[in-house]
Design an enzyme around this catalytic site. Structure first.
Site, short mmCIF file in Angstrom:
data_model
loop_
_atom_site.label_atom_id
_atom_site.label_comp_id
_atom_site.label_asym_id
_atom_site.label_seq_id
_atom_site.Cartn_x
_atom_site.Cartn_y
_atom_site.Cartn_z
N ASN A 212 26.89 -59.36 22.10
CA ASN A 212 26.58 -58.20 22.12
C ASN A 212 26.47 -57.49 22.30
O ASN A 212 27.46 -57.45 22.85
CB ASN A 212 24.39 -58.72 22.14
CG ASN A 212 24.47 -58.74 23.28
OD1 ASN A 212 25.28 -58.46 24.20
ND2 ASN A 212 23.87 -60.47 23.85
N ARG A 213 26.60 -56.16 21.96
CA ARG A 213 26.78 -54.98 22.47
C ARG A 213 26.21 -54.45 24.35
O ARG A 213 26.55 -53.61 24.29
CB ARG A 213 26.03 -53.57 22.43
CG ARG A 213 27.10 -53.68 20.48
CD ARG A 213 26.53 -52.30 19.13
NE ARG A 213 26.96 -52.58 18.43
CZ ARG A 213 26.68 -52.53 17.56
NH1 ARG A 213 25.57 -53.29 17.41
NH2 ARG A 213 27.64 -53.06 16.02
#
Length: 406
Positions: A212-213
């Site tokens: 994920n970011r």
């Protein structure tokens, strides 16, 4: 008065936000501080030394090569004869000089020569703030132990410009100055804390993974803030590109399984703050070789299985910490989802935020959080992630010292 007897060296650099430095001087002096101003040449294009000197009731220093001021190596004296240096506004140019150790004018020479704490309040156009060189310089300054406040989001001086780049307001800067110069009370001395941070990487094959970011900025900032309050902190970090915080034991992991094992090995503890954005799923049977495309064939299906729930594990563990805090990164129904997480995970507090793409929070430098506890909900204003960390660490210390966990 909170700053009675404190000596502040205020460095004003050349941006339109220099006008705010006049109010900052007044606010600092109202609280008992002595303010000695240093102005860059560019700053004098925005506010005059006459105005700065009148408000500070002090001589204004402007020239590295002043015959009068440098008779006793004045820039060294300025750098040391203070309790704190505040740079407000701090331009991209001055921050670049600080990051690279340049000293070609009075402000940069003072900053390189000081052994005192430094608080920087950036102010610049949003494009300049987000430019790659500025981002690198900011990370360098943080690694070097420089304290940053802001910048804030809002309208710029330029017509039609908006974004992150406004200098923090004088009262916010003053509050940070007071916190930095307060007696070094360590309310969490003797307490052990576990903090998780960053994403996890769940391998698909040797070159691909599910992730994920998350940047880890919020978790790392919380670990550092708890350490500054005296806690013995272990930070369990997934793969990030930011530096390890000072004063913290860091254990680097990659997968959710590794993070879970590392967290459990840190028990017993008094505090657990589970900030990491752990991947919900991992691949069953990671491929030993890179999965190749086959012409005309559909991609090979990925069979997923659920990852361990680290927050729930800690919240219901027989060695459960006194205070368990989880984070809820949501894109919709933030309050409702946060309440469900609070009930299901066995946590005392959920720090919920909206990480929709247009907020810029995931991977950014600012955050707007909602604290959800069994006693109610508290909304915090948008703050820098370091400021969120400081407020949360103070709340943790208050709750532990009151013997409360709800």
């Amino acid at each position: 008065m909170e700053l009675q007897g404190k000596r502040i060296l205020l460095i004003i650099s050349g941006g339109i936000a220099a006008y705010k430095s006049l109010d900052l001087i007044r606010r600092l002096r109202e609280r008992g501080a002595t303010v000695r101003p240093v102005m860059s040449r560019a700053a004098q294009e925005f506010v005059t030394p006459l105005a700065v000197g009148a408000l500070s009731a002090s001589h204004v220093y402007t020239d590295l090569f002043s015959r009068e001021d440098e008779q006793d190596v004045g820039h060294i004296r300025l750098a040391r004869d203070c309790d704190l240096i505040v740079v407000a506004p701090a331009t991209a140019d001055l921050m670049a000089k600080m990051a690279h150790g340049l000293a070609d004018d009075l402000p940069s020479a003072v900053l390189l020569a000081t052994d005192r704490p430094v608080l920087v309040a950036p102010a610049m156009n949003p494009v300049m703030w987000n430019a790659a060189p500025t981002r690198r310089n900011v990370e360098t300054l943080k690694t070097d132990g420089i304290h940053l406040i802001g910048p804030m989001k809002g309208e710029m001086a330029e017509s039609g410009e908006a974004g992150t780049g406004r200098m923090a307001e004088p009262l916010e800067i003053v509050a940070t100055v007071v916190a930095l110069l307060s007696p070094q009370h360590k309310p969490l001395a003797g307490k052990r804390a576990i903090v998780t941070s960053g994403p996890t990487h769940e391998p698909i094959d040797p070159v691909r993974y599910i992730a994920n970011r998350s940047s880890g900025k919020q978790g790392h900032a919380i670990a550092a803030a708890l350490a500054r309050l005296g806690a013995e902190v272990t930070l369990v970090s997934g793969p990030v590109t930011i530096a390890d915080p000072r004063g913290v034991t860091v254990r680097h992991v990659e997968t959710a399984e590794e993070m879970r094992a590392a967290v459990l090995s840190c028990l017993p503890a008094d505090i657990a703050v589970m900030v990491a954005a752990v991947a919900d799923w991992r691949v069953v049977g990671t491929a030993g070789q890179k999965i190749k495309k086959q012409p005309g064939e559909p991609p090979a299906p990925l069979v997923l299985t659920e990852n361990p729930d680290i927050l729930k594990t800690i919240g219901h563990h027989e060695q459960r910490p006194t205070l368990v805090i989880g984070f809820a990164a949501e894109t919709e129904n933030v309050e409702a989802n946060g309440r469900k997480k609070l009930a299901a995970k066995g946590a005392d507090l959920i720090v919920a935020n909206d990480v929709s793409p247009d907020t810029g929070i995931m991977g950014g430098d600012r955050n707007r959080v909602r604290l959800i506890s069994h006693g109610g909900i508290e909304d915090w204003p948008e703050l820098g992630k370091d400021a969120v960390a400081e407020r949360l660490a103070a709340l943790i210390a208050e709750r532990l010292n009151q013997g409360k966990s709800d």
